[in-house]
Motif scaffolding. Structure first.
Motif, PDB file in Angstrom:
ATOM      1  N   ALA A  17       0.923  -1.317  -0.091  1.00 40.67           N
ATOM      2  CA  ALA A  17      -0.013  -0.101   0.090  1.00 40.67           C
ATOM      3  C   ALA A  17       0.708   1.394   0.064  1.00 40.67           C
ATOM      4  CB  ALA A  17      -0.931   0.008   1.349  1.00 40.67           C
ATOM      5  N   ALA A  18       1.982   1.302   0.771  1.00 39.68           N
ATOM      6  CA  ALA A  18       2.839   2.287   0.970  1.00 39.68           C
ATOM      7  C   ALA A  18       3.665   2.516  -0.442  1.00 39.68           C
ATOM      8  CB  ALA A  18       3.803   2.337   1.914  1.00 39.68           C
ATOM      9  N   SER A  19       3.875   1.575  -1.130  1.00 33.13           N
ATOM     10  CA  SER A  19       4.767   1.568  -2.391  1.00 33.13           C
ATOM     11  C   SER A  19       3.754   2.342  -3.487  1.00 33.13           C
ATOM     12  CB  SER A  19       5.007   0.383  -2.832  1.00 33.13           C
ATOM     13  OG  SER A  19       5.761  -0.548  -1.898  1.00 33.13           O
ATOM     14  N   GLU A  20       2.437   1.922  -3.440  1.00 38.63           N
ATOM     15  CA  GLU A  20       1.510   2.523  -4.198  1.00 38.63           C
ATOM     16  C   GLU A  20       1.377   4.281  -4.291  1.00 38.63           C
ATOM     17  OE1 GLU A  20      -1.163   2.747  -7.371  1.00 38.63           O
ATOM     18  OE2 GLU A  20      -0.195   0.946  -6.621  1.00 38.63           O
ATOM     19  N   VAL A  21       1.607   4.465  -2.660  1.00 40.05           N
ATOM     20  CA  VAL A  21       1.681   5.983  -2.492  1.00 40.05           C
ATOM     21  C   VAL A  21       2.892   6.589  -3.083  1.00 40.05           C
ATOM     22  CG1 VAL A  21       1.538   7.519  -0.798  1.00 40.05           C
ATOM     23  CG2 VAL A  21       0.059   5.816  -0.655  1.00 40.05           C
ATOM     24  N   LEU A  22       4.189   5.824  -2.791  1.00 32.97           N
ATOM     25  CA  LEU A  22       5.411   6.529  -3.426  1.00 32.97           C
ATOM     26  C   LEU A  22       5.248   6.880  -4.645  1.00 32.97           C
ATOM     27  CD1 LEU A  22       7.734   4.359  -1.224  1.00 32.97           C
ATOM     28  CD2 LEU A  22       7.079   6.600  -0.769  1.00 32.97           C
ATOM     29  N   THR A  23       4.533   5.842  -5.635  1.00 33.34           N
ATOM     30  CA  THR A  23       4.558   5.909  -6.993  1.00 33.34           C
ATOM     31  C   THR A  23       3.914   7.155  -7.494  1.00 33.34           C
ATOM     32  OG1 THR A  23       4.447   3.297  -7.162  1.00 33.34           O
ATOM     33  CG2 THR A  23       3.705   4.701  -8.978  1.00 33.34           C
ATOM     34  N   ASN A  24       2.859   7.515  -6.497  1.00 34.19           N
ATOM     35  CA  ASN A  24       2.113   8.983  -6.838  1.00 34.19           C
ATOM     36  C   ASN A  24       2.807  10.122  -6.244  1.00 34.19           C
ATOM     37  OD1 ASN A  24       0.388   7.347  -8.706  1.00 34.19           O
ATOM     38  ND2 ASN A  24      -0.420   6.557  -6.968  1.00 34.19           N
ATOM     39  N   LEU A  25       3.544   9.923  -5.642  1.00 28.50           N
ATOM     40  CA  LEU A  25       4.269  11.054  -4.620  1.00 28.50           C
ATOM     41  C   LEU A  25       4.795  12.003  -5.536  1.00 28.50           C
ATOM     42  CD1 LEU A  25       3.957  11.870  -1.718  1.00 28.50           C
ATOM     43  CD2 LEU A  25       6.231  10.938  -1.226  1.00 28.50           C
ATOM     44  N   ARG A  26       4.854  13.261  -5.457  1.00 29.47           N
ATOM     45  CA  ARG A  26       5.608  14.244  -6.365  1.00 29.47           C
ATOM     46  C   ARG A  26       6.093  15.635  -5.628  1.00 29.47           C
ATOM     47  NH1 ARG A  26       5.030  10.450  -9.144  1.00 29.47           N
ATOM     48  NH2 ARG A  26       3.806  10.384 -10.998  1.00 29.47           N
ATOM     49  N   VAL A  27       7.652  15.470  -6.050  1.00 34.53           N
ATOM     50  CA  VAL A  27       8.012  16.775  -5.576  1.00 34.53           C
ATOM     51  C   VAL A  27       7.885  17.860  -6.145  1.00 34.53           C
ATOM     52  CG1 VAL A  27      10.462  17.784  -4.706  1.00 34.53           C
ATOM     53  CG2 VAL A  27      10.041  15.281  -4.300  1.00 34.53           C
ATOM     54  N   SER A  28       7.916  19.196  -5.964  1.00 34.96           N
ATOM     55  CA  SER A  28       7.509  20.393  -6.798  1.00 34.96           C
ATOM     56  C   SER A  28       8.199  21.744  -6.030  1.00 34.96           C
ATOM     57  CB  SER A  28       6.385  20.603  -7.093  1.00 34.96           C
ATOM     58  OG  SER A  28       5.400  20.878  -5.881  1.00 34.96           O
ATOM     59  N   LYS A  29       8.519  22.812  -6.632  1.00 35.09           N
ATOM     60  CA  LYS A  29       9.008  23.928  -6.408  1.00 35.09           C
ATOM     61  C   LYS A  29      10.326  23.634  -5.464  1.00 35.09           C
ATOM     62  CE  LYS A  29       4.482  25.886  -6.371  1.00 35.09           C
ATOM     63  NZ  LYS A  29       3.460  26.689  -5.426  1.00 35.09           N
ATOM     64  N   ALA A  30      11.295  22.929  -5.756  1.00 31.44           N
ATOM     65  CA  ALA A  30      12.618  22.535  -5.051  1.00 31.44           C
ATOM     66  C   ALA A  30      13.290  23.665  -5.307  1.00 31.44           C
ATOM     67  CB  ALA A  30      13.111  21.210  -5.642  1.00 31.44           C
ATOM     68  N   ARG A  31      13.985  23.972  -4.126  1.00 32.12           N
ATOM     69  CA  ARG A  31      14.598  25.335  -4.279  1.00 32.12           C
ATOM     70  C   ARG A  31      15.977  24.884  -3.429  1.00 32.12           C
ATOM     71  NH1 ARG A  31       9.720  27.999  -4.005  1.00 32.12           N
ATOM     72  NH2 ARG A  31       9.404  29.445  -5.960  1.00 32.12           N
ATOM     73  N   MET A  32      17.059  24.775  -3.881  1.00 31.03           N
ATOM     74  CA  MET A  32      18.437  24.274  -3.496  1.00 31.03           C
ATOM     75  C   MET A  32      19.511  25.168  -3.536  1.00 31.03           C
ATOM     76  SD  MET A  32      17.505  21.157  -1.952  1.00 31.03           S
ATOM     77  CE  MET A  32      15.704  21.049  -1.829  1.00 31.03           C
ATOM     78  N   GLU A  33      20.223  25.129  -2.549  1.00 34.50           N
ATOM     79  CA  GLU A  33      21.595  26.107  -2.671  1.00 34.50           C
ATOM     80  C   GLU A  33      22.720  25.566  -2.072  1.00 34.50           C
ATOM     81  OE1 GLU A  33      20.707  30.013  -0.912  1.00 34.50           O
ATOM     82  OE2 GLU A  33      20.754  28.879   1.071  1.00 34.50           O
ATOM     83  N   LEU A  34      24.074  25.729  -2.573  1.00 33.56           N
ATOM     84  CA  LEU A  34      25.402  25.307  -1.986  1.00 33.56           C
ATOM     85  C   LEU A  34      25.460  26.294  -0.784  1.00 33.56           C
ATOM     86  CD1 LEU A  34      27.143  24.842  -5.160  1.00 33.56           C
ATOM     87  CD2 LEU A  34      26.539  22.924  -3.463  1.00 33.56           C
ATOM     88  N   SER A  35      25.759  25.590   0.378  1.00 32.33           N
ATOM     89  CA  SER A  35      26.092  26.547   1.392  1.00 32.33           C
ATOM     90  C   SER A  35      27.271  26.211   2.377  1.00 32.33           C
ATOM     91  CB  SER A  35      24.673  26.503   2.365  1.00 32.33           C
ATOM     92  OG  SER A  35      24.604  27.174   3.546  1.00 32.33           O
ATOM     93  N   GLU A  36      27.810  27.065   2.847  1.00 31.96           N
ATOM     94  CA  GLU A  36      28.860  27.153   3.860  1.00 31.96           C
ATOM     95  C   GLU A  36      28.172  27.427   5.148  1.00 31.96           C
ATOM     96  OE1 GLU A  36      31.873  26.485   3.519  1.00 31.96           O
ATOM     97  OE2 GLU A  36      32.272  26.471   1.181  1.00 31.96           O
ATOM     98  N   PHE A  37      27.867  26.615   6.075  1.00 39.45           N
ATOM     99  CA  PHE A  37      27.323  26.615   7.315  1.00 39.45           C
ATOM    100  C   PHE A  37      28.344  27.106   8.198  1.00 39.45           C
ATOM    101  CE2 PHE A  37      25.306  22.898   4.970  1.00 39.45           C
ATOM    102  CZ  PHE A  37      24.096  23.314   5.200  1.00 39.45           C
ATOM    103  N   GLY A  38      27.931  28.599   8.465  1.00 35.88           N
ATOM    104  CA  GLY A  38      28.972  29.237   9.524  1.00 35.88           C
ATOM    105  C   GLY A  38      28.842  29.081  11.042  1.00 35.88           C
ATOM    106  N   ASP A  39      29.805  29.533  11.619  1.00 35.78           N
ATOM    107  CA  ASP A  39      29.757  29.334  13.138  1.00 35.78           C
ATOM    108  C   ASP A  39      28.384  29.685  13.851  1.00 35.78           C
ATOM    109  OD1 ASP A  39      30.358  28.690  15.602  1.00 35.78           O
ATOM    110  OD2 ASP A  39      31.940  30.295  15.917  1.00 35.78           O
TER     111      ASP A  39
END
Length: 298
Positions: A17-39
């Motif tokens: 059942a969960a696999s059926e859900v995963l098949t229909n799961l969609r990612v959208s509006k992904a905003r990613m950036e390279l980052s230097e995690f400062g102190d």
């Protein structure tokens, strides 16, 4: 069929059942950036979207709301954080850890329904020995380092692959928080569950929940009990108290305001239910589980 065989059969059905859900799961509006995690860097406790963190060099720390460091992702590991139960920072084991990585956010949907962050496992972390996922992170870094890349489509596709693989592993391992996905995919229970998670403080009634599910009250109650393992109102009570525990440790709302927010008619009724569930009063829970650096009112 013996007891173990019945357990194995139920688990196999849940995975299907969960696999059926995963098949229909969609990612959208992904905003990613390279980052230097400062102190002193840490994630925003008031995240409105689903969050992603990947380590390219160094390490990060993932801390639960009760102050326990649960994971320390290192090179080429990544984490998906949904909701407000975990804080990500570069203070690993109480010491600043230089870190370079990728961070960002995205939205989830399944068909026409937006999947709220509260319907996902609160945290998914890749395994340190997962060579395939490590390669995916290196490919993601290469894509983001290009002067001109193919835009959000490629990044979104990569984030989708990482998420589905990690979720699939969690389901296979019997992670109960991940197994909620099978309920979201249930054509009758899914809409009712999604609405309860979206607005746990609403004045829900059995009739209203049954109407949302398209079932009679009797059929809805039976289906909910057999699928979730407890009644709809026992589930709603746990959901409300879980949200209350997060609000207590991450906001400055008063106990009275939190009681109203999660659907209780009075502070005393809320305090009684909270103490029964957590074996602590709301005030004592706030004091002992407060997120470091957060502000809270009594």
């Amino acid at each position: 069929m013996n007891e173990q065989q019945e357990i194995d059969t139920r688990h196999a059905c849940s995975v299907d059942a969960a696999s059926e859900v995963l098949t229909n799961l969609r990612v959208s509006k992904a905003r990613m950036e390279l980052s230097e995690f400062g102190d002193g860097w840490e994630s925003d406790r008031n995240r409105l979207r689903c969050s992603f963190y990947a380590v390219l060099d160094g390490a990060l720390s993932i801390v639960s709301n009760d102050g326990v460091e649960t994971h320390t992702p290192c090179k080429h590991q990544f984490a998906f954080v949904f909701g407000d139960q975990y804080l990500v920072s570069n203070t690993v084991r109480d010491a600043y850890e230089p870190c370079r990585g990728i961070r960002g956010s995205f939205e989830l949907s399944m068909g026409a329904m937006t999947i709220g962050k509260n319907l996902m496992p609160p945290l998914l972390v890749s395994r340190r020995d997962d060579y395939g996922m490590s390669q995916q992170i290196q490919l993601l870094e290469c894509e983001m380092n290009k002067p001109v890349h193919c835009g959000r489509a490629v990044v979104t596709s990569m984030i989708t692959t990482l998420l589905l693989s990690t979720l699939s592993d969690a389901v296979e391992q019997g992670d109960q928080s991940a197994m909620l996905l099978q309920v979201v995919g249930d054509e009758h229970l899914g809409p009712a569950i999604a609405l309860m998670h979206e607005s746990p403080g609403d004045a829900w009634s059995l009739e209203r929940l049954a109407n949302e599910s398209g079932l009679s009250r009797t059929r809805f109650s039976e289906r909910f009990q057999s699928t979730i393992g407890r009644s709809a109102f026992a589930y709603l009570r746990e959901l409300r108290l879980s949200k209350a525990s997060i609000l207590l440790t991450t906001t400055s709302m008063t106990v009275c305001e939190i009681a109203t927010e999660v659907g209780y008619s009075s502070e005393s009724a809320f305090s009684s239910a909270f103490q029964e569930h957590f074996n602590e009063t709301p005030g004592r829970y706030r004091h002992s589980h407060r997120v470091t650096g957060g502000s809270a009112a009594g």
